[in-house]
Design an enzyme around this catalytic site. Structure first.
Site, PDB file in Angstrom:
ATOM      1  NE  ARG A  85      -3.728  -2.078  -0.188  1.00  0.00           N
ATOM      2  CZ  ARG A  85      -3.364  -3.211  -0.822  1.00  0.00           C
ATOM      3  NH1 ARG A  85      -2.223  -3.282  -1.452  1.00  0.00           N
ATOM      4  NH2 ARG A  85      -4.165  -4.244  -0.851  1.00  0.00           N
ATOM      5  CB  SER A  88      -8.706  -1.730   4.450  1.00  0.00           C
ATOM      6  OG  SER A  88      -9.231  -2.928   3.942  1.00  0.00           O
ATOM      7  CD  GLU A 147      -5.318  -0.337   2.804  1.00  0.00           C
ATOM      8  OE1 GLU A 147      -5.086  -1.278   3.586  1.00  0.00           O
ATOM      9  OE2 GLU A 147      -5.891  -0.483   1.711  1.00  0.00           O
TER      10      GLU A 147
HETATM   11  C1  LIG Z   1     -15.235  -0.651  -0.946  1.00  0.00           C
HETATM   12  C2  LIG Z   1     -13.753  -0.408  -1.125  1.00  0.00           C
HETATM   13  C3  LIG Z   1     -12.909  -1.475  -1.352  1.00  0.00           C
HETATM   14  C4  LIG Z   1     -11.536  -1.272  -1.528  1.00  0.00           C
HETATM   15  N1  LIG Z   1     -10.720  -2.357  -1.752  1.00  0.00           N
HETATM   16  C5  LIG Z   1      -9.404  -2.162  -1.947  1.00  0.00           C
HETATM   17  C6  LIG Z   1      -8.528  -3.280  -2.230  1.00  0.00           C
HETATM   18  O1  LIG Z   1      -8.962  -4.414  -2.302  1.00  0.00           O
HETATM   19  N2  LIG Z   1      -7.207  -3.008  -2.427  1.00  0.00           N
HETATM   20  C7  LIG Z   1      -6.701  -1.749  -2.362  1.00  0.00           C
HETATM   21  O2  LIG Z   1      -5.499  -1.563  -2.573  1.00  0.00           O
HETATM   22  N3  LIG Z   1      -7.492  -0.673  -2.103  1.00  0.00           N
HETATM   23  C8  LIG Z   1      -8.823  -0.842  -1.900  1.00  0.00           C
HETATM   24  N4  LIG Z   1      -9.625   0.232  -1.641  1.00  0.00           N
HETATM   25  C9  LIG Z   1      -9.028   1.576  -1.551  1.00  0.00           C
HETATM   26  C10 LIG Z   1      -9.059   2.377  -2.878  1.00  0.00           C
HETATM   27  O3  LIG Z   1     -10.007   1.800  -3.742  1.00  0.00           O
HETATM   28  C11 LIG Z   1      -7.684   2.409  -3.563  1.00  0.00           C
HETATM   29  O4  LIG Z   1      -6.700   2.939  -2.702  1.00  0.00           O
HETATM   30  C12 LIG Z   1      -7.695   3.261  -4.841  1.00  0.00           C
HETATM   31  O5  LIG Z   1      -6.461   3.076  -5.493  1.00  0.00           O
HETATM   32  C13 LIG Z   1      -7.908   4.741  -4.569  1.00  0.00           C
HETATM   33  O6  LIG Z   1      -7.911   5.441  -5.811  1.00  0.00           O
HETATM   34  P1  LIG Z   1      -8.521   6.908  -5.885  1.00  0.00           P
HETATM   35  O7  LIG Z   1      -8.429   7.389  -7.273  1.00  0.00           O
HETATM   36  O8  LIG Z   1      -9.878   6.923  -5.296  1.00  0.00           O
HETATM   37  O9  LIG Z   1      -7.500   7.710  -4.963  1.00  0.00           O
HETATM   38  P2  LIG Z   1      -7.833   8.936  -3.977  1.00  0.00           P
HETATM   39  O10 LIG Z   1      -8.557   8.424  -2.784  1.00  0.00           O
HETATM   40  O11 LIG Z   1      -8.467  10.035  -4.728  1.00  0.00           O
HETATM   41  O12 LIG Z   1      -6.362   9.357  -3.544  1.00  0.00           O
HETATM   42  C14 LIG Z   1      -5.549   8.461  -2.795  1.00  0.00           C
HETATM   43  C15 LIG Z   1      -4.097   8.945  -2.894  1.00  0.00           C
HETATM   44  O13 LIG Z   1      -3.671   8.809  -4.267  1.00  0.00           O
HETATM   45  C16 LIG Z   1      -3.183  10.055  -4.718  1.00  0.00           C
HETATM   46  N5  LIG Z   1      -3.466  10.202  -6.142  1.00  0.00           N
HETATM   47  C17 LIG Z   1      -4.652  10.096  -6.783  1.00  0.00           C
HETATM   48  N6  LIG Z   1      -4.483  10.299  -8.107  1.00  0.00           N
HETATM   49  C18 LIG Z   1      -3.163  10.547  -8.292  1.00  0.00           C
HETATM   50  C19 LIG Z   1      -2.351  10.855  -9.428  1.00  0.00           C
HETATM   51  N7  LIG Z   1      -2.852  10.975 -10.655  1.00  0.00           N
HETATM   52  N8  LIG Z   1      -1.028  11.069  -9.229  1.00  0.00           N
HETATM   53  C20 LIG Z   1      -0.484  10.959  -7.989  1.00  0.00           C
HETATM   54  N9  LIG Z   1      -1.192  10.689  -6.888  1.00  0.00           N
HETATM   55  C21 LIG Z   1      -2.513  10.486  -7.038  1.00  0.00           C
HETATM   56  C22 LIG Z   1      -3.905  11.111  -3.877  1.00  0.00           C
HETATM   57  O14 LIG Z   1      -3.198  12.334  -3.878  1.00  0.00           O
HETATM   58  C23 LIG Z   1      -3.926  10.418  -2.535  1.00  0.00           C
HETATM   59  O15 LIG Z   1      -2.669  10.566  -1.907  1.00  0.00           O
HETATM   60  C24 LIG Z   1     -11.001   0.045  -1.468  1.00  0.00           C
HETATM   61  C25 LIG Z   1     -11.868   1.138  -1.266  1.00  0.00           C
HETATM   62  C26 LIG Z   1     -13.233   0.924  -1.094  1.00  0.00           C
HETATM   63  C27 LIG Z   1     -14.135   2.108  -0.896  1.00  0.00           C
END
Ligand SMILES: Cc1cc2nc3c(=O)[nH]c(=O)nc-3n(C[C@H](O)[C@H](O)[C@H](O)COP(=O)(O)OP(=O)(O)OC[C@H]3O[C@@H](n4cnc5c(N)ncnc54)[C@H](O)[C@@H]3O)c2cc1C
Length: 298
Positions: free
Chosen positions: A158, A207, A279
Protein backbone atom coordinates in the site's frame (compact mmCIF):
# COMPACT_ATOMS: atom_id res chain seq x y z
CA UNK A 1 -8.23 28.05 -14.11
CA UNK A 2 -8.04 27.90 -10.31
CA UNK A 3 -11.34 28.46 -8.50
CA UNK A 4 -11.56 29.54 -4.86
CA UNK A 5 -13.26 27.71 -1.94
CA UNK A 6 -14.62 24.75 -3.83
CA UNK A 7 -16.47 21.97 -1.94
CA UNK A 8 -14.80 18.60 -2.54
CA UNK A 9 -16.61 16.33 -0.04
CA UNK A 10 -18.87 14.99 -2.80
CA UNK A 11 -15.80 13.97 -4.79
CA UNK A 12 -14.82 11.57 -2.00
CA UNK A 13 -16.49 8.21 -1.26
CA UNK A 14 -16.94 9.19 2.39
CA UNK A 15 -18.61 12.51 1.45
CA UNK A 16 -16.67 14.21 4.23
CA UNK A 17 -14.47 17.28 4.50
CA UNK A 18 -14.31 21.03 4.05
CA UNK A 19 -13.74 22.98 0.83
CA UNK A 20 -10.47 23.25 -1.07
CA UNK A 21 -8.99 26.77 -0.88
CA UNK A 22 -8.24 26.42 -4.61
CA UNK A 23 -9.42 23.82 -7.11
CA UNK A 24 -8.70 23.16 -10.79
CA UNK A 25 -9.07 20.46 -13.42
CA UNK A 26 -6.50 19.68 -16.11
CA UNK A 27 -7.16 17.80 -19.35
CA UNK A 28 -3.65 17.84 -20.86
CA UNK A 29 0.00 17.98 -19.81
CA UNK A 30 0.25 21.59 -21.03
CA UNK A 31 -2.81 22.63 -19.07
CA UNK A 32 -1.50 20.89 -15.95
CA UNK A 33 1.92 22.52 -16.34
CA UNK A 34 0.23 25.93 -16.65
CA UNK A 35 -1.85 25.38 -13.52
CA UNK A 36 1.19 24.30 -11.50
CA UNK A 37 3.08 27.39 -12.67
CA UNK A 38 0.31 29.58 -11.21
CA UNK A 39 0.87 28.25 -7.66
CA UNK A 40 4.69 28.18 -7.43
CA UNK A 41 6.14 26.76 -4.25
CA UNK A 42 2.80 25.42 -3.04
CA UNK A 43 2.17 21.74 -2.42
CA UNK A 44 -0.65 20.77 -4.78
CA UNK A 45 -2.82 17.77 -3.88
CA UNK A 46 -4.13 15.54 -6.64
CA UNK A 47 -7.53 13.97 -6.15
CA UNK A 48 -8.49 10.74 -7.89
CA UNK A 49 -11.91 9.30 -7.13
CA UNK A 50 -11.56 9.83 -3.39
CA UNK A 51 -11.88 6.14 -2.50
CA UNK A 52 -9.00 6.20 -0.02
CA UNK A 53 -9.06 9.69 1.36
CA UNK A 54 -10.20 11.55 4.50
CA UNK A 55 -10.39 15.34 4.09
CA UNK A 56 -10.36 17.39 7.32
CA UNK A 57 -13.48 19.32 8.33
CA UNK A 58 -11.53 22.53 7.74
CA UNK A 59 -10.63 21.41 4.21
CA UNK A 60 -7.40 20.03 2.74
CA UNK A 61 -5.49 23.27 3.35
CA UNK A 62 -3.82 23.21 -0.08
CA UNK A 63 -4.81 23.59 -3.74
CA UNK A 64 -6.49 20.48 -5.16
CA UNK A 65 -6.22 19.27 -8.76
CA UNK A 66 -8.18 16.67 -10.68
CA UNK A 67 -7.29 15.14 -14.04
CA UNK A 68 -9.98 14.81 -16.68
CA UNK A 69 -10.49 14.54 -20.46
CA UNK A 70 -7.87 12.38 -22.19
CA UNK A 71 -6.49 11.32 -18.81
CA UNK A 72 -9.63 9.19 -18.41
CA UNK A 73 -8.90 7.15 -21.51
CA UNK A 74 -7.19 3.77 -21.88
CA UNK A 75 -6.22 1.43 -24.68
CA UNK A 76 -5.87 -2.35 -24.72
CA UNK A 77 -2.67 -3.19 -26.64
CA UNK A 78 -1.14 -6.57 -27.62
CA UNK A 79 0.28 -7.47 -24.21
CA UNK A 80 -0.39 -4.38 -22.12
CA UNK A 81 -3.01 -1.79 -21.25
CA UNK A 82 -1.97 1.86 -21.55
CA UNK A 83 -4.10 4.10 -19.37
CA UNK A 84 -4.49 7.70 -18.34
CA UNK A 85 -4.22 8.37 -14.61
CA UNK A 86 -7.89 9.40 -14.36
CA UNK A 87 -9.16 6.20 -15.97
CA UNK A 88 -11.50 4.47 -13.50
CA UNK A 89 -9.94 1.26 -12.17
CA UNK A 90 -13.25 -0.54 -12.79
CA UNK A 91 -13.24 0.33 -16.54
CA UNK A 92 -9.66 -0.86 -17.01
CA UNK A 93 -10.27 -4.03 -15.00
CA UNK A 94 -13.46 -4.89 -16.90
CA UNK A 95 -11.65 -4.31 -20.22
CA UNK A 96 -8.95 -6.75 -19.09
CA UNK A 97 -11.65 -9.23 -18.13
CA UNK A 98 -13.53 -8.92 -21.44
CA UNK A 99 -10.30 -9.23 -23.43
CA UNK A 100 -9.12 -12.25 -21.39
CA UNK A 101 -6.00 -10.50 -20.10
CA UNK A 102 -4.12 -11.84 -17.09
CA UNK A 103 -3.17 -10.03 -13.91
CA UNK A 104 -5.54 -7.11 -13.46
CA UNK A 105 -7.90 -9.31 -11.46
CA UNK A 106 -5.93 -8.07 -8.42
CA UNK A 107 -7.94 -4.84 -8.77
CA UNK A 108 -11.33 -6.50 -9.18
CA UNK A 109 -13.97 -4.52 -7.21
CA UNK A 110 -11.41 -1.90 -6.12
CA UNK A 111 -12.95 1.59 -6.55
CA UNK A 112 -10.87 4.58 -7.64
CA UNK A 113 -8.69 5.83 -10.47
CA UNK A 114 -5.54 4.31 -11.94
CA UNK A 115 -3.53 7.30 -10.64
CA UNK A 116 -4.75 6.62 -7.12
CA UNK A 117 -3.97 2.93 -7.58
CA UNK A 118 -0.40 3.73 -8.68
CA UNK A 119 0.14 6.02 -5.70
CA UNK A 120 -1.33 3.50 -3.23
CA UNK A 121 0.13 0.43 -4.95
CA UNK A 122 -3.42 -0.88 -4.75
CA UNK A 123 -4.17 -4.57 -5.03
CA UNK A 124 -4.47 -7.60 -2.79
CA UNK A 125 -2.61 -8.37 0.43
CA UNK A 126 0.04 -10.18 -1.63
CA UNK A 127 0.27 -8.32 -4.96
CA UNK A 128 0.17 -4.60 -5.73
CA UNK A 129 -0.36 -2.83 -9.06
CA UNK A 130 3.34 -2.01 -9.41
CA UNK A 131 4.08 -5.69 -9.77
CA UNK A 132 2.35 -5.40 -13.18
CA UNK A 133 3.40 -1.85 -14.08
CA UNK A 134 6.00 -1.44 -16.83
CA UNK A 135 6.31 2.32 -16.45
CA UNK A 136 4.39 5.38 -15.38
CA UNK A 137 4.87 9.01 -16.36
CA UNK A 138 4.56 11.69 -13.72
CA UNK A 139 4.78 15.48 -13.66
CA UNK A 140 6.76 17.34 -11.02
CA UNK A 141 5.73 20.82 -9.73
CA UNK A 142 8.25 22.52 -12.07
CA UNK A 143 6.43 20.98 -15.05
CA UNK A 144 9.00 18.34 -15.95
CA UNK A 145 7.68 14.92 -16.91
CA UNK A 146 9.67 11.82 -16.01
CA UNK A 147 9.08 8.18 -16.73
CA UNK A 148 9.47 5.96 -13.66
CA UNK A 149 9.73 2.19 -13.44
CA UNK A 150 9.24 -0.33 -10.65
CA UNK A 151 12.80 -0.06 -9.30
CA UNK A 152 12.52 3.75 -9.15
CA UNK A 153 9.47 3.71 -6.87
CA UNK A 154 10.37 0.70 -4.67
CA UNK A 155 6.77 -0.50 -4.22
CA UNK A 156 5.68 -1.87 -0.84
CA UNK A 157 2.38 -2.90 0.75
CA UNK A 158 0.00 0.00 0.00
CA UNK A 159 2.67 2.53 -0.88
CA UNK A 160 5.61 3.57 -3.00
CA UNK A 161 8.71 5.66 -2.44
CA UNK A 162 8.14 8.52 -4.84
CA UNK A 163 8.18 12.26 -4.21
CA UNK A 164 4.61 12.97 -2.96
CA UNK A 165 4.54 16.05 -5.20
CA UNK A 166 4.75 13.89 -8.37
CA UNK A 167 1.46 13.65 -10.28
CA UNK A 168 0.92 10.46 -12.27
CA UNK A 169 -0.25 11.16 -15.81
CA UNK A 170 -0.37 7.75 -17.49
CA UNK A 171 1.02 4.25 -17.22
CA UNK A 172 1.50 1.04 -19.11
CA UNK A 173 0.37 -2.09 -17.30
CA UNK A 174 1.31 -5.64 -18.25
CA UNK A 175 -1.80 -7.57 -19.32
CA UNK A 176 -0.77 -10.57 -21.43
CA UNK A 177 -3.45 -12.69 -23.09
CA UNK A 178 -4.59 -15.61 -20.95
CA UNK A 179 -6.93 -18.57 -20.98
CA UNK A 180 -10.40 -16.93 -21.19
CA UNK A 181 -11.94 -19.40 -18.74
CA UNK A 182 -9.18 -18.95 -16.19
CA UNK A 183 -9.29 -15.14 -16.46
CA UNK A 184 -13.06 -15.11 -16.06
CA UNK A 185 -12.88 -17.46 -13.08
CA UNK A 186 -10.26 -15.33 -11.29
CA UNK A 187 -12.26 -12.11 -11.77
CA UNK A 188 -15.49 -13.68 -10.73
CA UNK A 189 -14.02 -15.42 -7.66
CA UNK A 190 -12.35 -12.28 -6.39
CA UNK A 191 -15.33 -10.04 -7.08
CA UNK A 192 -17.73 -12.37 -5.30
CA UNK A 193 -15.43 -12.68 -2.27
CA UNK A 194 -15.05 -8.90 -1.96
CA UNK A 195 -18.73 -8.11 -2.43
CA UNK A 196 -19.68 -10.73 0.15
CA UNK A 197 -17.19 -9.68 2.82
CA UNK A 198 -16.88 -5.91 2.35
CA UNK A 199 -19.14 -2.86 2.34
CA UNK A 200 -20.23 -1.47 -1.03
CA UNK A 201 -23.71 -0.14 -0.32
CA UNK A 202 -22.69 2.66 2.07
CA UNK A 203 -20.03 5.40 1.96
CA UNK A 204 -16.69 3.98 3.15
CA UNK A 205 -13.06 4.27 2.14
CA UNK A 206 -12.32 0.56 2.17
CA UNK A 207 -9.85 -0.76 4.73
CA UNK A 208 -9.16 1.79 7.43
CA UNK A 209 -6.01 0.10 8.76
CA UNK A 210 -3.21 -1.77 7.04
CA UNK A 211 -2.88 -5.37 8.03
CA UNK A 212 0.00 -5.65 10.51
CA UNK A 213 2.93 -8.04 9.96
CA UNK A 214 2.06 -11.27 8.08
CA UNK A 215 1.98 -13.46 11.19
CA UNK A 216 -0.05 -11.02 13.30
CA UNK A 217 -3.87 -11.08 13.34
CA UNK A 218 -5.42 -9.04 10.53
CA UNK A 219 -6.60 -5.49 11.18
CA UNK A 220 -10.29 -6.39 11.30
CA UNK A 221 -9.60 -9.13 13.85
CA UNK A 222 -7.80 -6.66 16.10
CA UNK A 223 -10.61 -4.09 15.86
CA UNK A 224 -13.07 -6.84 16.67
CA UNK A 225 -11.00 -8.20 19.55
CA UNK A 226 -10.98 -4.84 21.36
CA UNK A 227 -14.75 -4.53 21.07
CA UNK A 228 -14.88 -1.70 18.53
CA UNK A 229 -16.98 -3.46 15.86
CA UNK A 230 -20.19 -1.44 15.58
CA UNK A 231 -18.80 1.48 17.66
CA UNK A 232 -20.33 4.81 16.66
CA UNK A 233 -19.21 8.40 16.97
CA UNK A 234 -21.50 11.06 15.52
CA UNK A 235 -22.37 9.92 12.01
CA UNK A 236 -19.44 7.50 11.71
CA UNK A 237 -19.73 3.83 12.59
CA UNK A 238 -17.32 0.90 12.46
CA UNK A 239 -19.14 -1.49 10.18
CA UNK A 240 -20.75 -4.50 11.83
CA UNK A 241 -20.22 -6.35 8.53
CA UNK A 242 -16.46 -5.72 8.25
CA UNK A 243 -14.68 -4.31 11.30
CA UNK A 244 -11.93 -2.67 9.21
CA UNK A 245 -14.44 -0.44 7.38
CA UNK A 246 -15.85 2.83 8.75
CA UNK A 247 -19.22 3.89 7.36
CA UNK A 248 -20.61 7.40 7.05
CA UNK A 249 -24.16 6.68 8.22
CA UNK A 250 -25.14 10.27 7.35
CA UNK A 251 -23.63 13.59 8.29
CA UNK A 252 -20.37 12.14 9.65
CA UNK A 253 -17.55 14.63 10.13
CA UNK A 254 -13.85 13.97 9.74
CA UNK A 255 -13.56 14.42 13.52
CA UNK A 256 -16.10 11.60 13.99
CA UNK A 257 -13.96 9.27 11.85
CA UNK A 258 -10.65 10.22 13.45
CA UNK A 259 -12.25 9.97 16.92
CA UNK A 260 -13.21 6.35 16.22
CA UNK A 261 -9.79 5.63 14.78
CA UNK A 262 -7.84 7.11 17.70
CA UNK A 263 -9.97 5.15 20.19
CA UNK A 264 -9.51 1.91 18.21
CA UNK A 265 -5.79 2.38 17.88
CA UNK A 266 -5.38 3.15 21.59
CA UNK A 267 -7.31 0.04 22.62
CA UNK A 268 -5.47 -2.23 20.18
CA UNK A 269 -2.11 -0.92 21.38
CA UNK A 270 -3.03 -1.33 25.05
CA UNK A 271 -4.55 -4.77 24.69
CA UNK A 272 -2.27 -6.39 22.11
CA UNK A 273 0.88 -4.23 21.87
CA UNK A 274 0.29 -3.83 18.11
CA UNK A 275 0.43 -0.28 16.69
CA UNK A 276 -2.07 -0.05 13.85
CA UNK A 277 -1.12 2.10 10.86
CA UNK A 278 -3.84 3.71 8.72
CA UNK A 279 -4.25 2.61 5.11
CA UNK A 280 -6.19 5.75 4.18
CA UNK A 281 -4.66 9.10 3.23
CA UNK A 282 -5.35 12.24 5.31
CA UNK A 283 -5.55 15.78 3.94
CA UNK A 284 -5.56 18.90 6.09
CA UNK A 285 -4.88 17.45 9.55
CA UNK A 286 -2.49 18.82 12.19
CA UNK A 287 0.67 16.81 12.87
CA UNK A 288 -0.52 15.97 16.42
CA UNK A 289 -3.69 14.36 15.05
CA UNK A 290 -1.69 12.40 12.48
CA UNK A 291 0.62 11.20 15.28
CA UNK A 292 -2.37 10.01 17.31
CA UNK A 293 -3.62 8.16 14.23
CA UNK A 294 -0.25 6.47 13.70
CA UNK A 295 0.43 8.11 10.34
CA UNK A 296 4.06 7.84 9.40
CA UNK A 297 5.20 9.56 6.20
CA UNK A 298 3.83 8.83 2.75
C1 LIG B 1 -15.24 -0.65 -0.95
C2 LIG B 1 -13.75 -0.41 -1.12
C3 LIG B 1 -12.91 -1.48 -1.35
C4 LIG B 1 -11.54 -1.27 -1.53
N1 LIG B 1 -10.72 -2.36 -1.75
C5 LIG B 1 -9.40 -2.16 -1.95
C6 LIG B 1 -8.53 -3.28 -2.23
O1 LIG B 1 -8.96 -4.41 -2.30
N2 LIG B 1 -7.21 -3.01 -2.43
C7 LIG B 1 -6.70 -1.75 -2.36
O2 LIG B 1 -5.50 -1.56 -2.57
N3 LIG B 1 -7.49 -0.67 -2.10
C8 LIG B 1 -8.82 -0.84 -1.90
N4 LIG B 1 -9.62 0.23 -1.64
C9 LIG B 1 -9.03 1.58 -1.55
C10 LIG B 1 -9.06 2.38 -2.88
O3 LIG B 1 -10.01 1.80 -3.74
C11 LIG B 1 -7.68 2.41 -3.56
O4 LIG B 1 -6.70 2.94 -2.70
C12 LIG B 1 -7.69 3.26 -4.84
O5 LIG B 1 -6.46 3.08 -5.49
C13 LIG B 1 -7.91 4.74 -4.57
O6 LIG B 1 -7.91 5.44 -5.81
P1 LIG B 1 -8.52 6.91 -5.89
O7 LIG B 1 -8.43 7.39 -7.27
O8 LIG B 1 -9.88 6.92 -5.30
O9 LIG B 1 -7.50 7.71 -4.96
P2 LIG B 1 -7.83 8.94 -3.98
O10 LIG B 1 -8.56 8.42 -2.78
O11 LIG B 1 -8.47 10.03 -4.73
O12 LIG B 1 -6.36 9.36 -3.54
C14 LIG B 1 -5.55 8.46 -2.79
C15 LIG B 1 -4.10 8.94 -2.89
O13 LIG B 1 -3.67 8.81 -4.27
C16 LIG B 1 -3.18 10.05 -4.72
N5 LIG B 1 -3.47 10.20 -6.14
C17 LIG B 1 -4.65 10.10 -6.78
N6 LIG B 1 -4.48 10.30 -8.11
C18 LIG B 1 -3.16 10.55 -8.29
C19 LIG B 1 -2.35 10.86 -9.43
N7 LIG B 1 -2.85 10.98 -10.66
N8 LIG B 1 -1.03 11.07 -9.23
C20 LIG B 1 -0.48 10.96 -7.99
N9 LIG B 1 -1.19 10.69 -6.89
C21 LIG B 1 -2.51 10.49 -7.04
C22 LIG B 1 -3.90 11.11 -3.88
O14 LIG B 1 -3.20 12.33 -3.88
C23 LIG B 1 -3.93 10.42 -2.54
O15 LIG B 1 -2.67 10.57 -1.91
C24 LIG B 1 -11.00 0.04 -1.47
C25 LIG B 1 -11.87 1.14 -1.27
C26 LIG B 1 -13.23 0.92 -1.09
C27 LIG B 1 -14.13 2.11 -0.90
Amino acid sequence: MWMRDVPIADRTRWKIGGPAPAFAAAASDDELRGLLAEVPGQRVLVLGLGANLLVADGGPGAPVLVLEGAYKEFEVLDKTIRCGAAAPISSVVQAARRNARRGLWILEAVPGSMGGALRMNAGTAEVGLWEHTLWAEAMWPDGTVRRVEREDVRPRYRGIDLDPAAIFLRAEIEAPPGDPLLVEREHSRRRTAKLEAQVYDQPTCGSTWKNPAPLAPSAWELVDRVGMRGAQRGGARISTRHANFIVNTGGATAADVTGLMVETRRRVLEETGIALEPEIVFWGFEREVLDELGVTSR
